[in-house]
Structure formats: C-alpha cells, structure tokens
Scaffold this motif. Structure first.
Motif, short mmCIF file in Angstrom:
data_model
loop_
_atom_site.label_atom_id
_atom_site.label_comp_id
_atom_site.label_asym_id
_atom_site.label_seq_id
_atom_site.Cartn_x
_atom_site.Cartn_y
_atom_site.Cartn_z
N UNK A 32 0.88 -1.36 0.11
CA UNK A 32 -0.22 0.12 0.43
C UNK A 32 0.38 1.48 0.01
N UNK A 33 0.71 1.87 -0.94
CA UNK A 33 1.21 3.75 -0.99
C UNK A 33 0.06 3.83 -1.92
N UNK A 34 0.70 5.78 -2.02
CA UNK A 34 0.31 5.89 -2.76
C UNK A 34 0.60 7.57 -3.52
N UNK A 35 1.80 6.96 -3.93
CA UNK A 35 2.22 8.69 -4.92
C UNK A 35 2.65 8.28 -6.57
N UNK A 36 2.49 9.46 -6.70
CA UNK A 36 2.95 9.50 -7.99
C UNK A 36 3.58 8.17 -9.00
N UNK A 37 5.30 8.73 -8.30
CA UNK A 37 6.60 8.05 -8.82
C UNK A 37 5.43 6.38 -8.69
N UNK A 38 5.23 5.91 -8.29
CA UNK A 38 4.66 4.47 -7.57
C UNK A 38 3.85 3.41 -8.19
N UNK A 39 3.55 4.57 -8.96
CA UNK A 39 2.26 3.83 -10.19
C UNK A 39 2.61 3.77 -11.41
N UNK A 40 2.49 2.72 -11.88
CA UNK A 40 3.05 2.10 -13.53
C UNK A 40 1.44 2.26 -14.87
N UNK A 41 0.48 2.67 -14.64
CA UNK A 41 -0.87 2.93 -15.79
C UNK A 41 -1.50 4.09 -14.90
N UNK A 42 -1.81 5.14 -16.42
CA UNK A 42 -3.19 6.07 -15.51
C UNK A 42 -4.06 6.13 -16.27
N UNK A 43 -5.05 6.40 -16.16
CA UNK A 43 -6.05 7.02 -16.63
C UNK A 43 -6.05 8.34 -16.59
N UNK A 44 -6.78 8.61 -17.58
CA UNK A 44 -6.98 10.15 -18.72
C UNK A 44 -8.36 10.44 -17.49
N UNK A 45 -8.00 12.48 -16.75
CA UNK A 45 -8.32 12.53 -15.44
C UNK A 45 -10.30 12.59 -15.69
N UNK A 46 -11.23 13.34 -15.46
CA UNK A 46 -12.00 13.77 -14.92
C UNK A 46 -12.78 15.07 -13.29
N UNK A 47 -12.64 16.45 -14.09
CA UNK A 47 -12.88 17.25 -13.79
C UNK A 47 -13.91 17.68 -12.23
N UNK A 48 -13.33 17.78 -11.66
CA UNK A 48 -13.89 18.46 -10.04
C UNK A 48 -14.12 19.44 -9.67
N UNK A 49 -15.14 20.64 -9.86
CA UNK A 49 -15.43 21.81 -9.58
C UNK A 49 -15.68 22.19 -8.36
N UNK A 50 -15.40 22.87 -7.25
CA UNK A 50 -16.37 23.04 -6.33
C UNK A 50 -16.76 24.98 -6.30
N UNK A 51 -17.11 24.68 -6.14
CA UNK A 51 -17.81 26.39 -6.48
C UNK A 51 -19.08 26.84 -6.16
N UNK A 52 -19.69 27.75 -5.47
CA UNK A 52 -20.38 28.59 -5.62
C UNK A 52 -21.04 29.47 -6.69
#
Length: 123
Positions: free
Chosen positions: A103-123
């Motif tokens: 179990x780890x969670x840092x970008x350099x440790x990951x092998x495959x990436x998906x395309x992102x999804x935008x999250x916008x929090x705004x009033x």
C-alpha cells in the motif's frame, strides 16, 4: 492496463460526488489502485489508495473523514466517495494503478494512468 475514470462535475461547497474508475486489461489480481489530483499550478498529489490485499486504505490528511475509497473486484471498479467538498478540492482527478501487494500512494510508484475527470467545487 486501461483505466477509465468518470463522475466528475460541478458541485457547490458542502456537496458530494462519487468518482468511478474501471480497470481492464490487467494480468494480475495484485492491483493497487488509487486516486490522485492536480490543481492548476500545483503538483499531482495522492488523494487515496486501496491495496489489492485486505483492502487496506490510505488517505491524504486533507481528505480524511470526508472521502472514502472502495473497490468492487467483481466489477473491476474503484470508487471515491467525496463528501463535504471544499473549493480546495477543485482539481483534475486521475486514477492510477500498480502491480503490487503493498500500500502506497505517490505518483512515482504508479505504473498506469487513466485520463482525468474534472471536479470543480464552486458556488
């Protein structure tokens, strides 16, 4: 490995969203899957990750108590339930994976990436 993320959108502060990441094409069940985010002008950071074994989880301090990660192995899907959203949560969210039982969670440790999804929090 292909990763397809979805579920982003525009939400008011205090609102909720659930992100989904569907994985396909993997050759092992030992997949660590995680969510990362990148806000404009900032580095990509680990938000939450879940291990392949025992479902151990990691959360960044900034999201503890508000976000919950879970996985449905039958559907090859990992979810990120985001509650009490704040403007500071605005970012592009990516799911990523690595072949490991750790179990780890840092970008350099990951092998495959998906395309992102935008999250916008705004009033």
């Amino acid at each position: 490995v292909q990763l397809q993320a979805s579920g982003g959108g525009l939400v008011q502060p205090g609102g909720s969203l659930r992100l989904s990441c569907v994985a396909s094409g993997f050759t092992s069940d030992y997949l660590l899957i995680g969510w990362f985010r990148q806000a404009p002008g900032k580095e990509r950071e680990g938000v939450s990750c879940i291990s392949s074994s025992n479902g151990r989880t990691y959360y960044a301090d900034s999201v503890k108590g508000r976000f919950t990660i879970s996985r449905n192995n039958a559907k090859n899907t990992v979810y990120l339930q985001m509650n009490s959203l704040e403007p500071e949560d605005t970012a592009v969210y990516y799911c990523a994976t690595a072949y490991t039982t750790d179990l780890f969670c840092f970008t350099g440790g990951m092998d495959y990436w998906g395309k992102g999804t935008q999250v916008t929090v705004s009033s």
